[in-house]
Design a protein around this motif. Structure first.
Motif, PDB file in Angstrom:
ATOM      1  N   PHE A   1       0.918  -1.218  -0.474  1.00 37.84           N
ATOM      2  CA  PHE A   1       0.039  -0.333   0.000  1.00 37.84           C
ATOM      3  C   PHE A   1       0.843   1.524   0.186  1.00 37.84           C
ATOM      4  CE2 PHE A   1      -1.902   3.510   1.646  1.00 37.84           C
ATOM      5  CZ  PHE A   1      -3.578   3.383   1.256  1.00 37.84           C
ATOM      6  N   HIS A   2       1.638   0.778   1.074  1.00 32.33           N
ATOM      7  CA  HIS A   2       2.645   2.873   0.782  1.00 32.33           C
ATOM      8  C   HIS A   2       3.534   2.486  -0.153  1.00 32.33           C
ATOM      9  CE1 HIS A   2       6.155   4.877   3.563  1.00 32.33           C
ATOM     10  NE2 HIS A   2       6.557   4.645   2.186  1.00 32.33           N
ATOM     11  N   GLU A   3       4.107   1.094  -0.780  1.00 36.19           N
ATOM     12  CA  GLU A   3       4.763   2.002  -2.336  1.00 36.19           C
ATOM     13  C   GLU A   3       3.520   2.345  -2.811  1.00 36.19           C
ATOM     14  OE1 GLU A   3       7.599   2.061  -1.694  1.00 36.19           O
ATOM     15  OE2 GLU A   3       7.974   1.606  -0.075  1.00 36.19           O
ATOM     16  N   LEU A   4       2.943   1.638  -3.007  1.00 39.24           N
ATOM     17  CA  LEU A   4       1.749   1.940  -4.593  1.00 39.24           C
ATOM     18  C   LEU A   4       1.514   3.607  -4.619  1.00 39.24           C
ATOM     19  CD1 LEU A   4      -0.441  -1.134  -4.468  1.00 39.24           C
ATOM     20  CD2 LEU A   4       0.866  -0.098  -6.250  1.00 39.24           C
ATOM     21  N   VAL A   5       1.160   3.922  -3.171  1.00 38.32           N
ATOM     22  CA  VAL A   5       1.464   6.342  -2.576  1.00 38.32           C
ATOM     23  C   VAL A   5       2.291   6.869  -3.294  1.00 38.32           C
ATOM     24  CG1 VAL A   5       1.790   7.758  -1.157  1.00 38.32           C
ATOM     25  CG2 VAL A   5       0.517   5.442  -0.329  1.00 38.32           C
ATOM     26  N   HIS A   6       3.989   6.547  -2.979  1.00 38.86           N
ATOM     27  CA  HIS A   6       4.558   7.016  -4.536  1.00 38.86           C
ATOM     28  C   HIS A   6       4.066   6.396  -5.514  1.00 38.86           C
ATOM     29  CE1 HIS A   6       6.769   7.432  -0.597  1.00 38.86           C
ATOM     30  NE2 HIS A   6       7.226   6.635  -0.280  1.00 38.86           N
ATOM     31  N   VAL A   7       4.480   5.124  -6.097  1.00 40.72           N
ATOM     32  CA  VAL A   7       4.059   5.579  -7.640  1.00 40.72           C
ATOM     33  C   VAL A   7       3.030   6.374  -7.894  1.00 40.72           C
ATOM     34  CG1 VAL A   7       2.782   3.876  -9.846  1.00 40.72           C
ATOM     35  CG2 VAL A   7       4.263   2.657  -7.906  1.00 40.72           C
TER      36      VAL A   7
ATOM     37  N   GLY B   1      14.313  14.867   6.478  1.00 40.52           N
ATOM     38  CA  GLY B   1      15.307  13.349   6.816  1.00 40.52           C
ATOM     39  C   GLY B   1      14.068  12.164   6.309  1.00 40.52           C
ATOM     40  N   TYR B   2      14.445  11.585   6.212  1.00 47.17           N
ATOM     41  CA  TYR B   2      14.036  10.284   5.466  1.00 47.17           C
ATOM     42  C   TYR B   2      12.424  10.415   5.964  1.00 47.17           C
ATOM     43  CZ  TYR B   2      11.491   6.492   4.354  1.00 47.17           C
ATOM     44  OH  TYR B   2      10.673   4.887   4.322  1.00 47.17           O
ATOM     45  N   ARG B   3      11.850  10.271   7.497  1.00 49.29           N
ATOM     46  CA  ARG B   3      10.845  10.612   7.746  1.00 49.29           C
ATOM     47  C   ARG B   3      10.145  11.375   7.849  1.00 49.29           C
ATOM     48  NH1 ARG B   3       6.752   9.318   8.674  1.00 49.29           N
ATOM     49  NH2 ARG B   3       5.295   7.915  10.003  1.00 49.29           N
TER      50      ARG B   3
ATOM     51  N   LEU C   1       7.108  13.798   1.028  1.00 53.12           N
ATOM     52  CA  LEU C   1       6.669  12.075   0.390  1.00 53.12           C
ATOM     53  C   LEU C   1       6.661  11.434   1.275  1.00 53.12           C
ATOM     54  CD1 LEU C   1       8.321  13.053  -3.537  1.00 53.12           C
ATOM     55  CD2 LEU C   1       6.069  13.853  -3.118  1.00 53.12           C
ATOM     56  N   GLU C   2       7.559  10.915   1.674  1.00 47.30           N
ATOM     57  CA  GLU C   2       7.035   9.746   3.065  1.00 47.30           C
ATOM     58  C   GLU C   2       5.900  10.341   4.163  1.00 47.30           C
ATOM     59  OE1 GLU C   2       8.163   7.286   2.211  1.00 47.30           O
ATOM     60  OE2 GLU C   2       9.969   6.956   1.782  1.00 47.30           O
ATOM     61  N   VAL C   3       6.543  11.426   4.477  1.00 45.75           N
ATOM     62  CA  VAL C   3       4.878  11.491   5.359  1.00 45.75           C
ATOM     63  C   VAL C   3       3.430  11.524   4.667  1.00 45.75           C
ATOM     64  CG1 VAL C   3       3.855  13.524   6.883  1.00 45.75           C
ATOM     65  CG2 VAL C   3       6.083  13.127   6.529  1.00 45.75           C
ATOM     66  N   MET C   4       3.378  11.702   3.982  1.00 45.74           N
ATOM     67  CA  MET C   4       2.175  12.038   2.930  1.00 45.74           C
ATOM     68  C   MET C   4       1.792  10.036   3.000  1.00 45.74           C
ATOM     69  SD  MET C   4       1.255  12.598  -1.079  1.00 45.74           S
ATOM     70  CE  MET C   4       1.576  14.325  -0.867  1.00 45.74           C
ATOM     71  N   ALA C   5       2.756   9.330   2.596  1.00 44.97           N
ATOM     72  CA  ALA C   5       2.667   7.678   1.871  1.00 44.97           C
ATOM     73  C   ALA C   5       2.201   7.271   3.480  1.00 44.97           C
ATOM     74  CB  ALA C   5       4.514   7.390   1.665  1.00 44.97           C
ATOM     75  N   TYR C   6       3.190   7.377   5.192  1.00 47.18           N
ATOM     76  CA  TYR C   6       3.529   7.003   6.310  1.00 47.18           C
ATOM     77  C   TYR C   6       1.726   7.731   6.602  1.00 47.18           C
ATOM     78  CZ  TYR C   6       7.402   4.922   6.378  1.00 47.18           C
ATOM     79  OH  TYR C   6       8.824   4.560   6.584  1.00 47.18           O
TER      80      TYR C   6
HETATM   81 ZN   LIG Z   1       8.164   6.094   1.377  1.00 46.33          ZN
END
Ligand SMILES: [Zn+2]
Length: 168
Positions: free
Chosen positions: A103-109, A132-134, A138-143
């Motif tokens: 699900f998380h990786e599909l947000v990035h797709v 930073g990463y977290r 774009l990561e905050v949105m996916a998480y």
């Molecule tokens: Zn991610």
């Protein structure tokens, strides 16, 4: 990262991505073929058919320090469970059955698709460098979206949520 610096590294990273995807193309399979039950409540059938996944022992990351981007060394060494390039994502084989990770990786797709490769990479690098990463937006949105999936929130359309949250 300065605009000038990005101009230099973007073709290197884009080239590395093309080469990496070509190498793994024979092993890539549509997400729709994996048999997950819940993804279809949040993603359009078209996305699940067109997005591809590759299972690997270790997810491939561009050699950023070798490209002169020493400050992303931590990211390079992270050994993440998944990583997405364009419409293909890589998942560490020992997490292949983790639907939440897919699900998380599909947000990035979807982020890649809406922004396009150049804007995605510029935004990701900028977020990584500043927060930073977290904390990378774009990561905050996916998480955030992944947490809603994990909480079994009633079906919602991820593509619509991503579209609404992305600055353009
Ligand atoms: Zn991610």
């Amino acid at each position: 990262m300065t605009e000038q610096e990005f101009r230099v590294v973007y073709p290197l990273i884009a080239g590395w991505i093309q080469k990496t995807l070509a190498e793994h193309a024979p092993a890539a399979r549509p997400v729709a073929s994996l048999g997950f039950n819940r993804l279809a409540q949040y993603y359009d059938e078209k996305i699940l058919v067109s997005a591809k996944v590759v299972f690997v022992p270790r997810v491939p990351v561009p050699p950023l320090s070798a490209m002169g981007l020493d400050r992303f060394r931590d990211f390079e060494a992270m050994d993440a469970g998944g990583i997405t390039y364009l419409d293909t994502y890589f998942v560490r084989a020992n997490q292949a059955g983790d639907e939440s990770l897919h699900f998380h990786e599909l947000v990035h797709v979807i982020q890649w698709r809406i922004l396009g490769p150049e804007k995605f990479l510029a935004a990701y690098a900028d977020g990584l460098e500043r927060f930073g990463y977290r904390g990378c937006p774009l990561e905050v949105m996916a998480y955030d979206l992944q947490a809603r999936f994990d909480a079994r929130e009633t079906a919602f359309e991820v593509a619509v949520e991503v579209e609404a949250r992305l600055p353009r």
